[in-house]
Design a protein around this motif. Structure first.
Motif, PDB file in Angstrom:
ATOM      1  N   PHE A  50      -4.177  -1.810   5.482  1.00 20.42           N
ATOM      2  CA  PHE A  50      -3.104  -1.441   4.552  1.00 20.42           C
ATOM      3  C   PHE A  50      -1.744  -1.685   5.195  1.00 20.42           C
ATOM      4  CE2 PHE A  50      -6.806   1.168   3.629  1.00 20.42           C
ATOM      5  CZ  PHE A  50      -6.942   1.048   2.252  1.00 20.42           C
ATOM      6  N   ILE A  51      -0.853  -2.373   4.471  1.00 19.16           N
ATOM      7  CA  ILE A  51       0.526  -2.545   4.938  1.00 19.16           C
ATOM      8  C   ILE A  51       1.471  -2.210   3.790  1.00 19.16           C
ATOM      9  CG2 ILE A  51      -0.082  -4.273   6.664  1.00 19.16           C
ATOM     10  CD1 ILE A  51       1.041  -6.417   4.789  1.00 19.16           C
ATOM     11  N   THR A  52       2.642  -1.739   4.120  1.00 17.81           N
ATOM     12  CA  THR A  52       3.600  -1.336   3.082  1.00 17.81           C
ATOM     13  C   THR A  52       4.392  -2.515   2.528  1.00 17.81           C
ATOM     14  OG1 THR A  52       5.290  -0.876   4.763  1.00 17.81           O
ATOM     15  CG2 THR A  52       3.876   0.960   4.088  1.00 17.81           C
ATOM     16  N   GLU A  53       4.458  -3.609   3.287  1.00 18.23           N
ATOM     17  CA  GLU A  53       5.231  -4.764   2.833  1.00 18.23           C
ATOM     18  C   GLU A  53       4.635  -5.376   1.574  1.00 18.23           C
ATOM     19  OE1 GLU A  53       5.663  -4.944   7.390  1.00 18.23           O
ATOM     20  OE2 GLU A  53       4.186  -4.305   5.896  1.00 18.23           O
ATOM     21  N   ALA A 113       0.842  -1.204   0.000  1.00 16.86           N
ATOM     22  CA  ALA A 113       0.000   0.000   0.000  1.00 16.86           C
ATOM     23  C   ALA A 113       0.872   1.248   0.000  1.00 16.86           C
ATOM     24  CB  ALA A 113      -0.912   0.001   1.207  1.00 16.86           C
ATOM     25  N   LYS A 114       0.536   2.172  -0.887  1.00 18.04           N
ATOM     26  CA  LYS A 114       1.241   3.449  -0.975  1.00 18.04           C
ATOM     27  C   LYS A 114       0.378   4.549  -0.363  1.00 18.04           C
ATOM     28  CE  LYS A 114       4.302   1.361  -3.665  1.00 18.04           C
ATOM     29  NZ  LYS A 114       3.628   0.057  -3.795  1.00 18.04           N
ATOM     30  N   ASP A 115       1.027   5.502   0.261  1.00 18.53           N
ATOM     31  CA  ASP A 115       0.281   6.583   0.915  1.00 18.53           C
ATOM     32  C   ASP A 115      -0.676   7.269  -0.046  1.00 18.53           C
ATOM     33  OD1 ASP A 115       1.567   6.086   3.283  1.00 18.53           O
ATOM     34  OD2 ASP A 115       3.081   7.654   3.033  1.00 18.53           O
ATOM     35  N   TYR A 116      -0.240   7.454  -1.302  1.00 18.15           N
ATOM     36  CA  TYR A 116      -1.059   8.198  -2.247  1.00 18.15           C
ATOM     37  C   TYR A 116      -2.295   7.429  -2.716  1.00 18.15           C
ATOM     38  CZ  TYR A 116       1.748   5.393  -5.528  1.00 18.15           C
ATOM     39  OH  TYR A 116       2.374   4.364  -6.181  1.00 18.15           O
ATOM     40  N   LEU A 151      16.539   6.998 -20.471  1.00 18.51           N
ATOM     41  CA  LEU A 151      15.665   7.663 -19.498  1.00 18.51           C
ATOM     42  C   LEU A 151      14.815   6.594 -18.815  1.00 18.51           C
ATOM     43  CD1 LEU A 151      14.504  10.165 -18.169  1.00 18.51           C
ATOM     44  CD2 LEU A 151      13.019  10.480 -20.169  1.00 18.51           C
ATOM     45  N   ILE A 152      14.922   6.530 -17.496  1.00 19.35           N
ATOM     46  CA  ILE A 152      14.217   5.512 -16.724  1.00 19.35           C
ATOM     47  C   ILE A 152      13.289   6.182 -15.720  1.00 19.35           C
ATOM     48  CG2 ILE A 152      14.454   3.530 -15.175  1.00 19.35           C
ATOM     49  CD1 ILE A 152      17.330   3.212 -16.191  1.00 19.35           C
ATOM     50  N   THR A 153      12.056   5.720 -15.680  1.00 15.03           N
ATOM     51  CA  THR A 153      11.135   6.109 -14.606  1.00 15.03           C
ATOM     52  C   THR A 153      10.741   4.841 -13.858  1.00 15.03           C
ATOM     53  OG1 THR A 153       9.258   6.022 -16.164  1.00 15.03           O
ATOM     54  CG2 THR A 153      10.266   8.177 -15.767  1.00 15.03           C
ATOM     55  N   GLY A 154      10.394   4.991 -12.601  1.00 16.00           N
ATOM     56  CA  GLY A 154      10.222   3.843 -11.717  1.00 16.00           C
ATOM     57  C   GLY A 154       8.850   3.211 -11.704  1.00 16.00           C
ATOM     58  N   HIS A 155       8.408   2.726 -12.865  1.00 18.98           N
ATOM     59  CA  HIS A 155       7.120   2.034 -12.982  1.00 18.98           C
ATOM     60  C   HIS A 155       5.980   2.914 -12.465  1.00 18.98           C
ATOM     61  CE1 HIS A 155       5.421  -2.254 -13.434  1.00 18.98           C
ATOM     62  NE2 HIS A 155       4.429  -1.397 -13.551  1.00 18.98           N
ATOM     63  N   HIS A 156       5.961   4.153 -12.919  1.00 13.11           N
ATOM     64  CA  HIS A 156       4.865   5.028 -12.487  1.00 13.11           C
ATOM     65  C   HIS A 156       4.060   5.586 -13.664  1.00 13.11           C
ATOM     66  CE1 HIS A 156       7.534   8.638 -13.180  1.00 13.11           C
ATOM     67  NE2 HIS A 156       6.372   9.236 -13.365  1.00 13.11           N
ATOM     68  N   ALA A 157       4.106   4.893 -14.805  1.00 14.27           N
ATOM     69  CA  ALA A 157       3.319   5.343 -15.953  1.00 14.27           C
ATOM     70  C   ALA A 157       1.826   5.377 -15.646  1.00 14.27           C
ATOM     71  CB  ALA A 157       3.595   4.439 -17.159  1.00 14.27           C
ATOM     72  N   TYR A 158       1.394   4.509 -14.739  1.00 18.66           N
ATOM     73  CA  TYR A 158      -0.031   4.422 -14.390  1.00 18.66           C
ATOM     74  C   TYR A 158      -0.480   5.549 -13.462  1.00 18.66           C
ATOM     75  CZ  TYR A 158       1.248   3.005  -9.671  1.00 18.66           C
ATOM     76  OH  TYR A 158       1.751   3.003  -8.397  1.00 18.66           O
ATOM     77  N   LEU A 159       0.448   6.335 -12.958  1.00 20.44           N
ATOM     78  CA  LEU A 159       0.176   7.213 -11.828  1.00 20.44           C
ATOM     79  C   LEU A 159      -0.511   8.521 -12.239  1.00 20.44           C
ATOM     80  CD1 LEU A 159       0.665   6.646  -8.878  1.00 20.44           C
ATOM     81  CD2 LEU A 159       2.804   7.918  -9.006  1.00 20.44           C
ATOM     82  N   LEU A 188      -5.751   5.984 -10.761  1.00 25.94           N
ATOM     83  CA  LEU A 188      -5.865   5.572  -9.361  1.00 25.94           C
ATOM     84  C   LEU A 188      -7.326   5.403  -8.953  1.00 25.94           C
ATOM     85  CD1 LEU A 188      -3.084   7.766  -7.710  1.00 25.94           C
ATOM     86  CD2 LEU A 188      -3.076   5.283  -7.973  1.00 25.94           C
ATOM     87  N   THR A 189      -8.174   6.279  -9.470  1.00 27.03           N
ATOM     88  CA  THR A 189      -9.605   6.160  -9.193  1.00 27.03           C
ATOM     89  C   THR A 189     -10.166   4.867  -9.776  1.00 27.03           C
ATOM     90  OG1 THR A 189      -9.917   8.573  -9.147  1.00 27.03           O
ATOM     91  CG2 THR A 189     -11.873   7.219  -9.563  1.00 27.03           C
ATOM     92  N   ASN A 190      -9.810   4.598 -11.026  1.00 32.04           N
ATOM     93  CA  ASN A 190     -10.311   3.385 -11.685  1.00 32.04           C
ATOM     94  C   ASN A 190      -9.765   2.118 -11.041  1.00 32.04           C
ATOM     95  OD1 ASN A 190     -11.777   4.891 -13.529  1.00 32.04           O
ATOM     96  ND2 ASN A 190     -10.131   4.935 -15.037  1.00 32.04           N
ATOM     97  N   ILE A 191      -8.511   2.142 -10.641  1.00 29.84           N
ATOM     98  CA  ILE A 191      -7.916   0.981  -9.976  1.00 29.84           C
ATOM     99  C   ILE A 191      -8.650   0.686  -8.675  1.00 29.84           C
ATOM    100  CG2 ILE A 191      -5.860   0.160  -8.743  1.00 29.84           C
ATOM    101  CD1 ILE A 191      -4.182   1.628 -10.879  1.00 29.84           C
ATOM    102  N   ALA A 192      -8.867   1.731  -7.887  1.00 31.86           N
ATOM    103  CA  ALA A 192      -9.544   1.549  -6.598  1.00 31.86           C
ATOM    104  C   ALA A 192     -10.979   1.063  -6.793  1.00 31.86           C
ATOM    105  CB  ALA A 192      -9.535   2.866  -5.821  1.00 31.86           C
ATOM    106  N   GLU A 193     -11.698   1.692  -7.702  1.00 34.26           N
ATOM    107  CA  GLU A 193     -13.103   1.320  -7.900  1.00 34.26           C
ATOM    108  C   GLU A 193     -13.237  -0.102  -8.438  1.00 34.26           C
ATOM    109  OE1 GLU A 193     -14.699   4.380 -10.391  1.00 34.26           O
ATOM    110  OE2 GLU A 193     -14.970   5.792  -8.718  1.00 34.26           O
ATOM    111  N   THR A 194     -12.345  -0.499  -9.334  1.00 33.85           N
ATOM    112  CA  THR A 194     -12.414  -1.856  -9.887  1.00 33.85           C
ATOM    113  C   THR A 194     -12.010  -2.885  -8.846  1.00 33.85           C
ATOM    114  OG1 THR A 194     -11.890  -0.986 -12.093  1.00 33.85           O
ATOM    115  CG2 THR A 194     -11.661  -3.361 -11.767  1.00 33.85           C
TER     116      THR A 194
END
Length: 335
Positions: A28-31, A8-11, A291-299, A304-310
């Motif tokens: 929610f746990i961060t592990e 779980a991420k804070d955001y 150029l590298i980003t840390g797997h945050h293309a979905y962000l 986030l709304t659709n992920i949570a609702e689904t």
């Protein structure tokens, strides 16, 4: 239903709580989920995991022993779940099949634009009041050929965007999308032809046994010298060692990735005080044309709304014993 949310991420927590509306008891746990942390699921009906979690055979066996009956992913990809083990343990698995194709496609284009116009380097110079323009030359995207590997939801959105730039689109997929052919003139070709003729290649296929290390030295040899390679799908689709060699040879002129072959255990955490012992990642980070980003293309807020609702919808269906279209069957097993 009692649900343990791993990784779980804070955001994302506010989005999950808003979608839940108090229906399920969420913890929610961060592990991340692993064979070691599976014991935390004792007493829970379901667990929710993300792409960095590991639901391998041993982990599934432990979850089953602890009484877990459901796994709902907060992602589209499910290559990190052993579906065979889940089916044998009678644990149902569901994902979020389409949270936002726009988020991923737009991020892919962002990587391309930043690499092409040297935006990171230009900004770095300006921060030091260096306004020199040497070595900042890019290219017009208009008139260039873009190869789209995978023309599903995300690949279709990317096709639309790149067509808007005035690009010619080559497509590769198991199924031809007639709508893309009619609207954007997509020319479906073989993978070898796509690599030979594309100035830019963007990857949008799932990780399966067929696509694992799809981009290897054989295909790289077909590529146009100086081409741009973009991957926002899954790291395992490319052979990273072969891609690094392609960069050194100048066949790959620039690489933009949001995913990495060995990202599990590295991404999604602050590693600045414990630099990962990963030679390939170190080499990539050191290259000025990567150029590298840390797997945050979905962000994005919408994603986030659709992920949570689904995710909550999946839990609702299981809780009410309603048929769930997002449930993943064994026949769809990924590597």
């Amino acid at each position: 239903m009692k649900v343990l949310i791993y990784s779980a991420k804070d955001y994302e927590i506010p989005y999950m709580e808003k979608a839940n509306k108090g229906k399920h008891k969420l913890t929610f746990i961060t592990e991340a989920l692993s064979s070691d942390t599976a014991i935390k699921a004792v007493g829970y009906d379901a667990v929710s995991i993300f792409s960095g979690d590991e639901a391998c055979f041993l982990t599934i066996e432990k979850l089953h022993g602890f009484g877990v009956k459901y796994i709902t992913l907060r992602s589209t990809g499910y290559d990190n779940v052993n579906l065979r083990a889940a089916a044998r343990s009678n644990i149902k698995v569901a994902n979020v099949p389409a949270y936002s194709p726009y988020a991923i496609a737009e991020h892919a284009v962002s990587l391309l634009l930043a690499l092409n116009r040297k935006l990171i380097e230009s900004n770095r110079r300006v921060e030091h009041f260096n306004f020199d323009q040497n070595h900042l030359i890019g290219m017009d995207l208009n008139g260039k050929t873009v190869g789209v590997i995978g023309t599903g939801r995300i690949g279709s959105v990317l096709t639309k965007i790149m067509h808007g730039f005035g690009c010619k689109i080559l497509g590769f997929d198991l199924e031809i999308n007639d709508d893309l052919v009619k609207k954007y003139g997509v020319d479906y070709v073989s993978l070898e032809q796509l690599c030979s003729n594309s100035d830019i290649i963007s990857i949008h296929v799932p990780l399966t046994s067929e696509t694992h290390q799809l981009i290897d030295e054989r295909l790289i040899e077909f590529m146009k010298p100086g081409m741009f390679l973009i991957n926002t799908a899954r790291g395992g689709i490319v052979n990273t060692e072969h891609v690094i060699n392609g960069l050194k040879k100048g066949i790959i002129g620039a690489l933009g990735i949001d995913v990495y072959e060995n990202e599990r255990g590295i991404f999604f955490k602050d590693r600045s005080l414990e630099i990962p012992n990963d030679d390939m990642l170190t080499k990539l980070i050191a290259m000025p044309n990567v150029l590298i980003t840390g797997h945050h293309a979905y962000l994005t807020k919408e994603a986030l709304t659709n992920i949570a609702e689904t995710t909550i919808y999946n839990l609702d269906c299981w809780s009410s014993d309603t048929e769930l279209e997002n449930e993943i069957l064994l026949s769809a097993e990924r590597v």
